[in-house]
Design a protein around this motif. Structure first.
Motif, PDB file in Angstrom:
ATOM      1  N   PRO A  36       0.841  -1.204   0.000  1.00  0.00           N
ATOM      2  CA  PRO A  36       0.000   0.000   0.000  1.00  0.00           C
ATOM      3  C   PRO A  36       0.879   1.259   0.000  1.00  0.00           C
ATOM      4  N   GLU A  37       0.458   2.208  -0.824  1.00  0.00           N
ATOM      5  CA  GLU A  37       1.269   3.403  -1.075  1.00  0.00           C
ATOM      6  C   GLU A  37       1.793   4.064   0.198  1.00  0.00           C
ATOM      7  N   ALA A  38       0.895   4.200   1.184  1.00  0.00           N
ATOM      8  CA  ALA A  38       1.258   4.938   2.397  1.00  0.00           C
ATOM      9  C   ALA A  38       2.349   4.217   3.192  1.00  0.00           C
ATOM     10  N   GLU A  39       2.504   2.916   2.948  1.00  0.00           N
ATOM     11  CA  GLU A  39       3.478   2.149   3.741  1.00  0.00           C
ATOM     12  C   GLU A  39       4.758   1.820   2.978  1.00  0.00           C
ATOM     13  N   LEU A  40       4.823   2.270   1.739  1.00  0.00           N
ATOM     14  CA  LEU A  40       5.933   1.852   0.875  1.00  0.00           C
ATOM     15  C   LEU A  40       7.299   2.222   1.462  1.00  0.00           C
ATOM     16  N   GLU A  41       7.404   3.463   1.935  1.00  0.00           N
ATOM     17  CA  GLU A  41       8.696   3.955   2.448  1.00  0.00           C
ATOM     18  C   GLU A  41       9.210   3.057   3.581  1.00  0.00           C
ATOM     19  N   ARG A  42       8.333   2.799   4.551  1.00  0.00           N
ATOM     20  CA  ARG A  42       8.730   1.997   5.722  1.00  0.00           C
ATOM     21  C   ARG A  42       9.063   0.566   5.318  1.00  0.00           C
ATOM     22  N   VAL A  43       8.219  -0.045   4.503  1.00  0.00           N
ATOM     23  CA  VAL A  43       8.439  -1.447   4.109  1.00  0.00           C
ATOM     24  C   VAL A  43       9.746  -1.567   3.319  1.00  0.00           C
ATOM     25  N   ALA A  44       9.960  -0.623   2.399  1.00  0.00           N
ATOM     26  CA  ALA A  44      11.197  -0.659   1.598  1.00  0.00           C
ATOM     27  C   ALA A  44      12.413  -0.564   2.527  1.00  0.00           C
ATOM     28  N   ALA A  45      12.330   0.311   3.529  1.00  0.00           N
ATOM     29  CA  ALA A  45      13.470   0.470   4.453  1.00  0.00           C
ATOM     30  C   ALA A  45      13.709  -0.823   5.238  1.00  0.00           C
ATOM     31  N   ASP A  46      12.629  -1.477   5.670  1.00  0.00           N
ATOM     32  CA  ASP A  46      12.780  -2.743   6.410  1.00  0.00           C
ATOM     33  C   ASP A  46      13.424  -3.821   5.544  1.00  0.00           C
ATOM     34  N   LEU A  47      13.018  -3.889   4.282  1.00  0.00           N
ATOM     35  CA  LEU A  47      13.586  -4.901   3.387  1.00  0.00           C
ATOM     36  C   LEU A  47      15.056  -4.588   3.089  1.00  0.00           C
ATOM     37  N   VAL A  48      15.350  -3.312   2.848  1.00  0.00           N
ATOM     38  CA  VAL A  48      16.738  -2.921   2.546  1.00  0.00           C
ATOM     39  C   VAL A  48      17.649  -3.300   3.711  1.00  0.00           C
ATOM     40  N   GLU A  49      17.200  -3.002   4.917  1.00  0.00           N
ATOM     41  CA  GLU A  49      18.023  -3.305   6.106  1.00  0.00           C
ATOM     42  C   GLU A  49      18.353  -4.803   6.149  1.00  0.00           C
ATOM     43  N   ARG A  50      17.352  -5.625   5.888  1.00  0.00           N
ATOM     44  CA  ARG A  50      17.564  -7.089   5.954  1.00  0.00           C
ATOM     45  C   ARG A  50      18.403  -7.605   4.782  1.00  0.00           C
ATOM     46  N   LEU A  51      18.186  -7.043   3.604  1.00  0.00           N
ATOM     47  CA  LEU A  51      18.962  -7.506   2.441  1.00  0.00           C
ATOM     48  C   LEU A  51      20.439  -7.143   2.600  1.00  0.00           C
ATOM     49  N   GLU A  52      20.692  -5.971   3.201  1.00  0.00           N
ATOM     50  CA  GLU A  52      22.089  -5.542   3.350  1.00  0.00           C
ATOM     51  C   GLU A  52      22.825  -6.370   4.403  1.00  0.00           C
ATOM     52  N   ALA A  53      22.068  -7.067   5.237  1.00  0.00           N
ATOM     53  CA  ALA A  53      22.708  -7.902   6.271  1.00  0.00           C
ATOM     54  C   ALA A  53      23.069  -9.301   5.751  1.00  0.00           C
ATOM     55  N   VAL A  54      22.622  -9.623   4.537  1.00  0.00           N
ATOM     56  CA  VAL A  54      22.871 -10.976   3.999  1.00  0.00           C
ATOM     57  C   VAL A  54      24.346 -11.103   3.589  1.00  0.00           C
TER      58      VAL A  54
END
Ligand code: NAP
Length: 522
Positions: free
Chosen positions: A304-322
Motif C-alpha cells: 500500500p502506497e502509504a506504507e511503501l517507504e517503511r516497508v522498503a526500508a525494512d527490506l533494505v536493512e535485511r537484504l544488506e545484512a545478507v
C-alpha cells in the motif's frame, strides 16, 4: 576432474568430442566434464520402450510405489555426498542444497506413500461408472492407463535433484520409463543420483536413463505416446513445444517456465504484527534462497502506497545484512549464481529494471564474495529496485531477472487493484498475500486464482507453521497459467495424469470388474 557418463541403453557411456566443463561457481574451478556427442539416443528411446515400459507396466501401483520408496531411501542414505556436490556445482549454501536434495527424496517418498494406498492394481478408474442402458446391464467408465511410451524429462539448472525427483516420481508411478536430461551446467548432482540408484540395483532395466549433457538428437526420436516434460526458460519452452517432430507426432508436452511471482501486503497490516514479520521473513528468503534462482522466487512486491517507504526500508536493512560468498564458509548466507552466463543476464536485467525505477540496495556492479578468490565467482548483491508507477514499468512485469532481485511497487490498497497488478505478469507460479482482513483476502483470492498456480496466504494463524511461498509440495499443484508455461505438475494423484491415457470402456459391469478390478461400484 570427474567425467560424467550418460546412462543409456543399460550402459554408462561417455560421449566423444569437445566436453562441456562444469565448474564451482564460487571459485570458477573446473569440477567435471561431460559430452553426449555420438551417443545413440534412438537406441536409448527403444531401450525405454522395449525394456523399461513393459517392466513398469507389469508392476502394480503398489509395486511401483515400493520402487519410489526404495529410490527415496537409497538417495537419503547418500544425502551428505549429494549435499556436498550440490554446494560445489550449484553454489548452494547447505540450506539451499537441502532444499533441492531433500525436496527430491521427499517427493519420491510422498509419491511412494500415495502409491501404496492405490493397491495391487495396474489400472485406475477415473470418475464414476455411467449406466448406458436401462437396468444398468451395460455401463461405461473411464480408465487411466500408463502411456505406452517414454517420458523425457528436460530440467533446468537450478534444481538438479528435485527436478528429477518430482518428475520421475509421477512418471514412474504412472508406469512410464523416464529419460532424464538435466541442464548441462549442473548435471553433476543428477549424474551422481542415477549412479547411486543404478549401483543399488533397484531400478528395473530401462526404467530410468540419463543424458548427462546436451540433448543432441534425443527429441527427434519422440513419438505419439511419449511425454516431453520440460522445465526451463520460456524461450526454450516455446522452441521445444513448437518443434516439428513434437507437432507432427502430437507428443504430449508440459512446460514449466519463467514466472514473475508476486508478494502483496494487504492494507492495514500493522508494522509490529506477526503477519508483517512473516511477510518480511518470506520476502527476504524468497529473494535470497538459492541466490534467487528459484522459479518460485518473489520478483514483484506490491505494498500500500502509504506504507511503501517503511516497508522498503525494512527490506533494505535485511537484504544488506545478507552475507554473500562461497558457501564453503559457514558464515555465508547466500551463494553465487550458477554460471557466467547467468551472471551476465542478471546484471543486464538489473540495469533494465533500474531504468524503470531506482535501485534501493544492491545493483549490477561486480562483487567478490566472502571466502572467494579475488575477482572470481558469479556473485550478485541482493538487489531491491523501487518503481513508483507499476503500470508504466512494463519491464518489471515482463523480464524475469534470475537472481536475488525484486522490485517494490505501490498500489492504492484495493484487492481489485492488487490483483490487476499481479496479473500484469501474464500468469505466475505463485502469488503470496499477507494480511488478516478475511473479507479483503477472500476478494483478492478469487481474482488471483485465475492468474496464479498457487496462492499462499500469510496471516497470523499460519505465521508459526507456514514454510514460505517458494516451497513446492507434492500434494499441491506446481505450474502456472500463461507465461509460467500453462503446465501442471504434482498435486498428488493428479500429477500422474500427464503420463496416463484416459480410455473410455463400455461393457458388462461384472466383466469390467473382472478384467480391471474396477467394477460398477469400485
Ligand atoms: P533453459 O536454458 O531453458 O534450459 C532448460 C533445459 O533445457 C536445460 O536442460 C537445457 O539443456 C535444455 N535445453 C535448452 N535448449 C534446448 C534445446 N534446443 N533442445 C533441448 N533441450 C534444450 O533454462 P535454464 O537456464 O536451465 O533454467 C532457468 C529457467 O528455468 C528460469 O527461467 C526459471 O524460471 C525456469 N525454471 C522454471 C521452473 C518451473 O517449475 N516453472 C523451475 C525451475 C526453473 P542444456 O543445459 O544442456 O542447454
Amino acid at each position: 576432474m570427474i567425467t560424467l557418463e550418460s546412462f543409456v541403453s543399460g550402459r554408462w557411456q561417455e560421449g566423444a568430442g569437445e566436453p562441456s566443463i562444469l565448474v564451482d561457481p564460487s571459485t570458477e574451478e573446473p569440477l567435471a566434464r561431460t559430452s553426449t556427442e555420438g551417443l545413440d539416443f534412438g537406441a536409448a528411446m527403444r531401450w525405454a520402450r522395449e525394456r523399461g515400459g513393459p517392466a513398469l507396466r507389469a508392476m502394480t501401483l503398489a509395486e511401483r510405489a515400493a520402487l519410489l520408496g526404495a529410490m527415496s531411501k537409497t538417495l537419503r542414505d547418500h544425502r551428505d555426498e549429494l549435499l556436498d556436490l550440490a554446494m560445489r556445482n550449484g553454489g548452494n549454501t547447505t540450506g539451499d542444497a537441502k532444499f533441492d536434495v531433500d525436496g527430491a527424496t521427499g517427493t519420491l517418498g510422498g509419491y511412494a506413500h500415495l502409491g501404496q494406498s492405490l493397491g495391487e492394481r495396474r489400472v485406475l478408474p477415473d470418475g464414476e461408472p455411467e449406466a448406458l442402458s436401462r437396468g444398468g446391464g451395460w455401463v461405461g467408465r473411464h480408465l487411466l492407463v500408463p502411456k505406452p511410451g517414454v517420458a523425457v524429462l528436460v530440467n533446468a539448472f537450478n534444481f538438479p535433484a528435485w527436478g528429477f525427483g518430482e518428475k520421475a516420481a509421477c512418471a514412474l508411478l504412472a508406469g512410464m520409463p523416464v529419460i532424464v536430461k538435466p541442464a548441462t551446467s549442473t548435471a553433476l548432482v543428477t549424474w551422481r543420483m542415477i549412479r547411486i540408484l543404478d549401483e543399488a540395483g533397484i531400478l528395473p532395466e530401462g526404467a530410468v536413463q540419463l543424458v548427462a549433457g546436451p540433448s543432441g538428437d534425443l527429441l527427434d526420436h519422440l513419438d505419439a505416446q511419449d511425454v516431453l516434460s520440460f522445465t526451463g526458460s520460456a524461450d526454450t519452452g516455446l522452441k521445444l513445444r513448437s518443434a516439428p517432430r513434437v507437432l507432427e507426432r502430437n507428443v504430449t508436452v508440459n512446460v514449466e517456465a519463467d514466472s514473475l511471482n508476486s508478494a502483496v501486503l494487504a492494507p492495514g497490516t500493522a508494522a509490529g504484527s506477526e503477519t508483517y514479520g512473516l511477510f518480511l521473513k518470506d520476502v527476504i528468503r524468497e529473494m535470497t534462497q538459492k541466490a534467487g534462482q528459484k522459479c518460485t522466487a518473489v520478483r514483484r512486491i506490491f505494498v500500500p502506497e502509504a506504507e511503501l517507504e517503511r516497508v522498503a526500508a525494512d527490506l533494505v536493512e535485511r537484504l544488506e545484512a545478507v552475507v554473500v560468498g562461497n558457501p564453503a564458509d559457514p558464515e555465508v548466507q547466500m551463494g553465487p549464481l550458477t554460471t557466467a552466463g547467468q551472471l551476465r543476464d542478471a546484471r543486464a536485467g538489473i540495469e533494465a529494471l533500474a531504468a524503470a525505477g531506482r535501485v534501493l540496495t544492491g545493483g549490477p556492479e561486480p562483487l567478490t564474495g566472502r571466502a572467494a578468490p579475488e575477482g572470481k565467482g558469479y556473485f550478485v548483491r541482493p538487489t531491491l529496485v523501487r518503481a513508483d508507477d507499476p503500470r508504466a514499468a512494463a519491464v518489471v512485469h515482463e523480464r524475469e531477472v534470475f537472481g536475488p532481485v525484486a522490485t517494490i511497487m505501490p498500489y492504492g490498497g484495493s484487492a481489485e487493484e492488487a490483483a490487476e497488478l499481479v496479473a500484469l505478469g501474464g500468469g505466475s507460479l505463485v502469488a503470496s498475500v499477507y494480511g488478516d482482513d478475511a473479507a479483503w483476502l477472500a476478494e483478492v483470492l478469487e481474482e488471483l486464482a485465475g492468474w496464479n498456480g498457487r496462492i499462499y496466504i500469510g496471516s497470523t494463524g499460519v505465521a508459526g507453521a507456514a514454510l514460505g511461498s517458494g516451497m513446492v509440495l507434492p500434494m499441491l499443484l506446481h505450474g502456472g497459467p500463461g507465461r509460467a508455461g500453462n503446465g501442471a505438475e504434482l498435486a498428488g494423484l493428479a500429477g500422474l495424469r500427464l503420463y496416463q491415457r484416459r480410455a473410455a470402456v463400455q461393457g458388462d459391469p461384472a466383466l469390467l470388474e473382472r478384467l480391471f478390478g474396477v467394477g460398477a461400484e469400485d
